[in-house]
Design an enzyme around this catalytic site. Structure first.
Site, short mmCIF file in Angstrom:
data_model
loop_
_atom_site.label_atom_id
_atom_site.label_comp_id
_atom_site.label_asym_id
_atom_site.label_seq_id
_atom_site.Cartn_x
_atom_site.Cartn_y
_atom_site.Cartn_z
CE LYS A 269 -3.92 -2.21 2.29
NZ LYS A 269 -4.97 -2.04 3.31
CE1 TYR B 249 -9.38 -3.08 0.38
CE2 TYR B 249 -8.52 -1.21 -0.86
CZ TYR B 249 -8.31 -2.32 -0.04
OH TYR B 249 -7.03 -2.65 0.36
CG PHE C 156 -13.28 1.58 7.03
CD1 PHE C 156 -12.82 0.97 5.88
CD2 PHE C 156 -13.93 0.79 7.98
CE1 PHE C 156 -13.02 -0.38 5.65
CE2 PHE C 156 -14.12 -0.56 7.77
CZ PHE C 156 -13.66 -1.15 6.59
NE ARG D 277 -7.19 -13.35 6.30
CZ ARG D 277 -7.73 -12.14 6.14
NH1 ARG D 277 -7.50 -11.44 5.05
NH2 ARG D 277 -8.48 -11.63 7.07
CB THR E 100 -7.10 -5.56 9.83
OG1 THR E 100 -7.57 -6.74 9.15
CG2 THR E 100 -7.43 -4.34 8.99
NE ARG F 201 -2.28 -5.74 7.19
CZ ARG F 201 -3.37 -6.43 6.87
NH1 ARG F 201 -3.83 -7.38 7.68
NH2 ARG F 201 -4.00 -6.17 5.74
CG ASN G 73 -3.65 -2.30 6.68
OD1 ASN G 73 -3.52 -1.94 5.51
ND2 ASN G 73 -4.61 -3.12 7.06
CG HIS H 154 -5.50 -6.33 0.09
ND1 HIS H 154 -6.67 -6.23 0.81
CD2 HIS H 154 -5.73 -7.27 -0.86
CE1 HIS H 154 -7.56 -7.08 0.30
NE2 HIS H 154 -7.01 -7.72 -0.71
CD GLU I 189 -9.05 -9.21 -3.09
OE1 GLU I 189 -9.90 -8.77 -2.30
OE2 GLU I 189 -7.93 -9.66 -2.72
P1 CMP Z 1 -7.38 -4.53 3.85
O1 CMP Z 1 -6.92 -5.88 4.29
O2 CMP Z 1 -6.79 -4.00 2.60
O3 CMP Z 1 -8.98 -4.54 3.70
C1 CMP Z 1 -9.80 -3.42 3.95
C2 CMP Z 1 -9.04 -2.23 4.43
O4 CMP Z 1 -9.80 -1.18 5.02
C3 CMP Z 1 -8.10 -2.65 5.54
O5 CMP Z 1 -7.08 -3.47 5.02
C4 CMP Z 1 -7.67 -1.30 6.08
O6 CMP Z 1 -6.65 -0.72 5.31
C5 CMP Z 1 -8.92 -0.45 5.88
N1 CMP Z 1 -9.59 -0.11 7.13
C6 CMP Z 1 -9.67 1.14 7.62
N2 CMP Z 1 -10.36 1.15 8.76
C7 CMP Z 1 -10.74 -0.11 9.02
C8 CMP Z 1 -11.48 -0.73 10.07
N3 CMP Z 1 -11.98 -0.04 11.09
N4 CMP Z 1 -11.66 -2.06 9.98
C9 CMP Z 1 -11.16 -2.78 8.93
N5 CMP Z 1 -10.46 -2.23 7.93
C10 CMP Z 1 -10.23 -0.92 7.95
#
Ligand code: CMP
Length: 139
Positions: A11, A51, A59, A87, A93, A104, A114, A117, A128
């Site tokens: 990212k 997304y 968010f 994962r 996350t 992460r 973060n 992805h 994806e």
């Molecule tokens: P990702 O695994 O790319 O999938 C969804 C993304 O939303 C997550 O990583 C974060 O970058 C973003 N995000 C921002 N806020 C939140 C939240 N509260 N919960 C989950 N994902 C979030």
């Protein structure tokens, strides 16, 4: 049977911080083969499509703005049990909850920025990967 492929993006925060090389090294040392890779910059619209599953989440708007704020590296990765193992490698996350030694924990700045992805299931991994790569770009 668990699938052999997952999809990831490095990212904008990790790109900006110069951590792409270290992250790719960790991915390869964990046994993932890179089946496709490109550096690109998403538009806000394309980030929104990627997304779309989060469209109703509070968010969503911040996420699409953030994900289109700078270049990313997209990759399809191959390994037995790819989705689950990846994962584990990236951690939770929210980096505050991520286990020691995970990507992460090492590189993420916040729950939004973060670092990487990772697909959450075999079918999303396929979708994806195909979102970013033509069949001729997948090896
Ligand atoms: P990702 O695994 O790319 O999938 C969804 C993304 O939303 C997550 O990583 C974060 O970058 C973003 N995000 C921002 N806020 C939140 C939240 N509260 N919960 C989950 N994902 C979030």
């Amino acid at each position: 049977m668990a699938g052999k492929r997952t999809f990831t993006m490095i990212k904008p925060d990790a790109m900006e911080a110069g951590n792409a090389g270290a992250i790719i090294k960790m991915i390869q040392e964990a046994g993932f083969k890179i089946s496709a890779m490109k550096m690109t910059k998403l538009s806000e619209e394309t980030a929104g499509q990627f997304y779309a599953v989060h469209k109703e989440r509070p968010f969503y708007k911040d996420l699409t703005t953030y994900m289109s704020s700078g270049p990313i590296i997209a990759m399809i990765l191959e390994k037995d049990n790819a989705v689950e193992d990846f994962r584990k490698l990236i951690g939770a996350t929210n980096p505050a909850d991520a286990a020691e030694g995970t990507i992460r924990k090492l590189f993420a700045k916040s729950i939004e920025a973060n670092a990487v992805h990772g697909s959450d299931a075999d079918d999303t991994a396929l979708n994806e990967g195909n979102f970013f790569f033509a069949k001729t770009e997948q090896f």
